[in-house]
Design an enzyme around this catalytic site. Structure first.
Site, PDB file in Angstrom:
ATOM      1  N   GLU A 262      -6.730   2.542  -0.388  1.00 30.37           N
ATOM      2  CA  GLU A 262      -8.107   1.908   0.295  1.00 30.37           C
ATOM      3  C   GLU A 262      -7.512   0.642   0.800  1.00 30.37           C
ATOM      4  OE1 GLU A 262     -10.558   3.480   0.434  1.00 30.37           O
ATOM      5  OE2 GLU A 262     -10.863   4.795  -1.360  1.00 30.37           O
ATOM      6  N   CYS A 296     -13.210  -6.018   2.565  1.00 33.92           N
ATOM      7  CA  CYS A 296     -12.465  -5.002   3.478  1.00 33.92           C
ATOM      8  C   CYS A 296     -13.473  -4.454   4.381  1.00 33.92           C
ATOM      9  CB  CYS A 296     -12.075  -3.887   2.632  1.00 33.92           C
ATOM     10  SG  CYS A 296     -13.094  -3.176   1.562  1.00 33.92           S
TER      11      CYS A 296
HETATM   12  P1  NAD Z   1      -2.615  -7.271  -0.723  1.00 39.16           P
HETATM   13  O1  NAD Z   1      -2.027  -6.152  -0.176  1.00 39.16           O
HETATM   14  O2  NAD Z   1      -1.776  -8.549  -0.446  1.00 39.16           O
HETATM   15  O3  NAD Z   1      -2.366  -7.384  -2.409  1.00 39.16           O
HETATM   16  C1  NAD Z   1      -3.012  -6.160  -2.973  1.00 39.16           C
HETATM   17  C2  NAD Z   1      -2.386  -5.908  -4.213  1.00 39.16           C
HETATM   18  O4  NAD Z   1      -1.165  -5.528  -3.860  1.00 39.16           O
HETATM   19  C3  NAD Z   1      -2.171  -7.135  -5.190  1.00 39.16           C
HETATM   20  O5  NAD Z   1      -2.331  -6.777  -6.594  1.00 39.16           O
HETATM   21  C4  NAD Z   1      -0.758  -7.473  -4.948  1.00 39.16           C
HETATM   22  O6  NAD Z   1      -0.227  -8.323  -6.048  1.00 39.16           O
HETATM   23  C5  NAD Z   1      -0.249  -6.266  -4.806  1.00 39.16           C
HETATM   24  N1  NAD Z   1       1.135  -6.134  -4.165  1.00 39.16           N
HETATM   25  C6  NAD Z   1       1.453  -6.801  -3.073  1.00 39.16           C
HETATM   26  N2  NAD Z   1       2.895  -6.493  -2.813  1.00 39.16           N
HETATM   27  C7  NAD Z   1       3.176  -5.574  -3.446  1.00 39.16           C
HETATM   28  C8  NAD Z   1       4.210  -4.821  -3.732  1.00 39.16           C
HETATM   29  N3  NAD Z   1       5.340  -4.896  -2.861  1.00 39.16           N
HETATM   30  N4  NAD Z   1       4.257  -3.701  -4.710  1.00 39.16           N
HETATM   31  C9  NAD Z   1       3.180  -3.597  -5.262  1.00 39.16           C
HETATM   32  N5  NAD Z   1       2.002  -4.190  -5.315  1.00 39.16           N
HETATM   33  C10 NAD Z   1       2.066  -5.178  -4.322  1.00 39.16           C
HETATM   34  O7  NAD Z   1      -3.995  -7.465  -0.445  1.00 39.16           O
HETATM   35  P2  NAD Z   1      -5.050  -8.806  -1.074  1.00 39.16           P
HETATM   36  O8  NAD Z   1      -4.716 -10.005  -0.115  1.00 39.16           O
HETATM   37  O9  NAD Z   1      -4.942  -8.896  -2.387  1.00 39.16           O
HETATM   38  O10 NAD Z   1      -6.264  -8.070  -0.705  1.00 39.16           O
HETATM   39  C11 NAD Z   1      -6.989  -8.049   0.620  1.00 39.16           C
HETATM   40  C12 NAD Z   1      -6.845  -6.971   1.453  1.00 39.16           C
HETATM   41  O11 NAD Z   1      -7.219  -5.680   0.735  1.00 39.16           O
HETATM   42  C13 NAD Z   1      -7.464  -6.822   2.802  1.00 39.16           C
HETATM   43  O12 NAD Z   1      -6.664  -6.125   3.780  1.00 39.16           O
HETATM   44  C14 NAD Z   1      -8.697  -5.957   2.382  1.00 39.16           C
HETATM   45  O13 NAD Z   1      -9.135  -5.381   3.667  1.00 39.16           O
HETATM   46  C15 NAD Z   1      -8.022  -4.753   1.406  1.00 39.16           C
HETATM   47  N6  NAD Z   1      -9.267  -4.217   0.738  1.00 39.16           N
HETATM   48  C16 NAD Z   1      -9.490  -2.873   0.847  1.00 39.16           C
HETATM   49  C17 NAD Z   1     -10.513  -2.488   0.272  1.00 39.16           C
HETATM   50  C18 NAD Z   1     -10.979  -1.066   0.428  1.00 39.16           C
HETATM   51  O14 NAD Z   1     -11.586  -0.333  -0.369  1.00 39.16           O
HETATM   52  N7  NAD Z   1     -10.523  -0.344   1.377  1.00 39.16           N
HETATM   53  C19 NAD Z   1     -11.186  -3.294  -0.791  1.00 39.16           C
HETATM   54  C20 NAD Z   1     -10.923  -4.554  -0.868  1.00 39.16           C
HETATM   55  C21 NAD Z   1      -9.812  -5.023  -0.171  1.00 39.16           C
END
Ligand code: NAD
Length: 494
Positions: A262, A296
């Site tokens: 997602e 998102c």
């Molecule tokens: P992010 O990708 O930076 O982090 C998301 C999660 O991934 C966090 O728990 C982070 O610690 C983890 N992460 C980061 N690097 C990783 C790795 N190498 N291995 C494993 N885990 C890792 O995103 P964010 O800043 O926390 O959230 C915002 C983003 O999420 C935006 O792009 C938003 O659009 C998206 N989002 C999507 C949805 C959806 O349902 N489509 C919902 C909410 C947010």
């Protein structure tokens, strides 16, 4: 005086939750999370490591057989109790969301409305039919497609809408008989993580069924690698940005491990010439600026038909200029702080870059302490990072088009495909246009932000794959197996 959320200033300490025990990280270290608005330290959490993740997976694997065999009535009872416990802690949780993630009162209350509903729907799904009988041409064969829980599910959640998205990442997997290791975001280790350990333990969830490993900024990869590579983890359930999701999908591909993704969006909101003007303005402001555009599904690109463009833009600019920016604990604040200083400078830099390339700022376009003022841009060039990538803040562009066909063409001119909105006075026409928009979610006569637990939520293209909610979640978090039972004996040719 403005009503203010109760602001307990105590520091919350969070340990990891592994095998039903609250434990320190094997690193012996902790990390602090600051209130995005005041900068004060609000949470001190265990700085978990890959070793901690491995222990959590082992605990989840050990708990799996008994949990998978637990009668649905018992599972249902746990989810119903969890909903009640969560509701009884409402004020504390809304306050925590404000202090840990900068969530405004309105958005905190929305999260507190959504999550008990999600738990109650999950309680019902403990009784979801998990199979079918399929006609077979083999005489005497009873052939079935049976769904079984997959085993351990790794859940990785973001910080925005921390309460909803962390619960969404664990609830249906648990309700369907899987055990889970949750890795919350480093920016929301309590409201998007350990809170669920407290609530589910009190609700009676057996030890090891839910495990939670928190970690310091910059340390996600080791825990993520363990969830991807450990053979006991059979699914990864990821919500977050497209770049991180892409990396995890590649890694899961090497392990032939299924992953639900997602991801981000660059969501178009189309305003057609026959729209009710005030409704369109109110819908656009809500879609663009709720939770300071850190959703998102936030509307990022407003595509408006020429006949209504001037009047719409003038009214939306005026409304945007009047939105209260500031302390999320004051109940009438609409736009609170961005999650951290890095996010603030990224948003500011994206806007500046767009302006340098010829975009015009209609309103906003500047920081205000830890906040970014709600901003509308015009004439954003297609090749700018603002147009091509998701900018996670209270900024949207307005683009004028000649007609509905051009609006659809422009709506689809993005790599993303999460949510879209079409504001029109003619729902039949809106419905016809909806089928031509490349996104997992389309709302006719509504803006782009909305969620209900039972809906098949998810994106297409760079916004990911897989769906949460209802029967879609059953497909994601169970294994479909073909099982036959042969009556009597079969004839074999040799
Ligand atoms: P992010 O990708 O930076 O982090 C998301 C999660 O991934 C966090 O728990 C982070 O610690 C983890 N992460 C980061 N690097 C990783 C790795 N190498 N291995 C494993 N885990 C890792 O995103 P964010 O800043 O926390 O959230 C915002 C983003 O999420 C935006 O792009 C938003 O659009 C998206 N989002 C999507 C949805 C959806 O349902 N489509 C919902 C909410 C947010």
């Amino acid at each position: 005086m403005t009503q203010t959320t109760e602001t307990a200033t105590t520091l919350r300490e969070a340990l990891n939750f592994v095998g039903g025990e609250w434990v320190a990280s094997s690193s012996g270290t902790t990390f602090d999370v600051a209130d995005p608005f005041t900068g004060e330290t609000v949470v001190r959490a265990a700085a978990g490591t890959r070793d901690d993740a491995r222990r959590a997976v082992e605990a989840a694997a050990e708990a799996f057989p008994a949990w998978a065999a637990t009668p649905p009535a018992v599972r249902q009872g746990i989810f119903l109790r969890a909903a009640e416990i969560l509701e009884s802690r409402r004020d504390e949780v809304v306050n925590l969301l404000a202090r840990e993630t900068g969530s405004t009162f309105g958005f905190g209350m929305f999260q507190m409305y959504f999550t008990p509903g999600l738990l109650r729907q999950a309680a019902g799904s403990a009784y979801a039919p998990l199979g079918e009988v399929i006609p077979s041409d083999v005489p005497g064969a009873l052939a079935m497609g049976l769904r079984q829980p997959v085993g351990v599910v790794g859940a990785i959640a973001p910080w925005n809408a921390a309460l909803i998205l962390s619960l969404r990442s664990i609830t249906m997997p648990l309700a369907l008989g899987n055990t889970v290791v949750l890795k919350p975001s480093e920016w929301s280790p309590v409201s998007g993580g350990t809170l669920w350990g407290e609530i589910f333990a009190e609700a009676g969830l057996p030890a090891g069924v839910l495990n939670i490993v928190t970690h310091a900024p910059g340390e996600a990869a080791g825990i993520g690698d363990e969830l991807v590579e450990h053979p006991a983890v059979r699914r990864l359930n990821f919500t977050g940005s497209t770049p991180t999701g892409r990396r995890l999908a590649e890694a899961c591909g090497r392990q032939l491990k299924r992953v639900v993704l997602e991801l981000g969006g660059s969501n178009p909101l189309i305003v057609l010439g026959d729209a009710d003007l005030q409704y369109a303005v109110d819908a656009a402001a809500f879609g663009c600026f709720l939770h300071q555009g850190q959703i998102c599904m936030s509307a990022r690109r407003i595509i408006v038909e020429r006949s209504i463009a001037d009047a719409f833009t003038e009214k939306l600019v005026a409304k945007t200029a009047g939105l209260k920016v500031g302390d999320p604990k004051e109940h009438d604040t609409i736009v609170g702080p961005l999650i951290n200083r890095q996010a603030l400078s990224t948003v500011a830099a994206r806007v500046q870059d767009a302006v340098d390339r010829g975009a015009k700022v209609l309103v906003g376009g500047e920081t205000d302490g830890p906040c970014y003022r709600p901003t509308l841009l015009m004439d954003v060039p297609d090749d700018s990072p603002f147009a091509r990538e998701e900018t996670f803040g209270p900024v949207a562009s307005i683009e004028v088009v000649d007609d509905a066909d051009q609006a659809v063409e422009r709506a689809n001119a993005t790599g993303y495909g999460l949510s879209a909105g079409i504001i029109t006075g003619d729902n039949q026409r809106g419905f016809e246009l909806a089928s031509r928009i490349e996104s997992g979610i389309v709302h006719v006569n509504d803006q782009t932000v909305g969620d209900e637990p039972q809906m098949p939520f998810g994106g297409v293209k760079d916004s990911g794959w897989g769906r949460f909610g209802g029967s879609a979640a059953v497909e994601e978090f169970t294994e479909l197996r073909w099982v036959t039972v042969q009556a009597g004996t079969r004839h074999f040719p040799f």
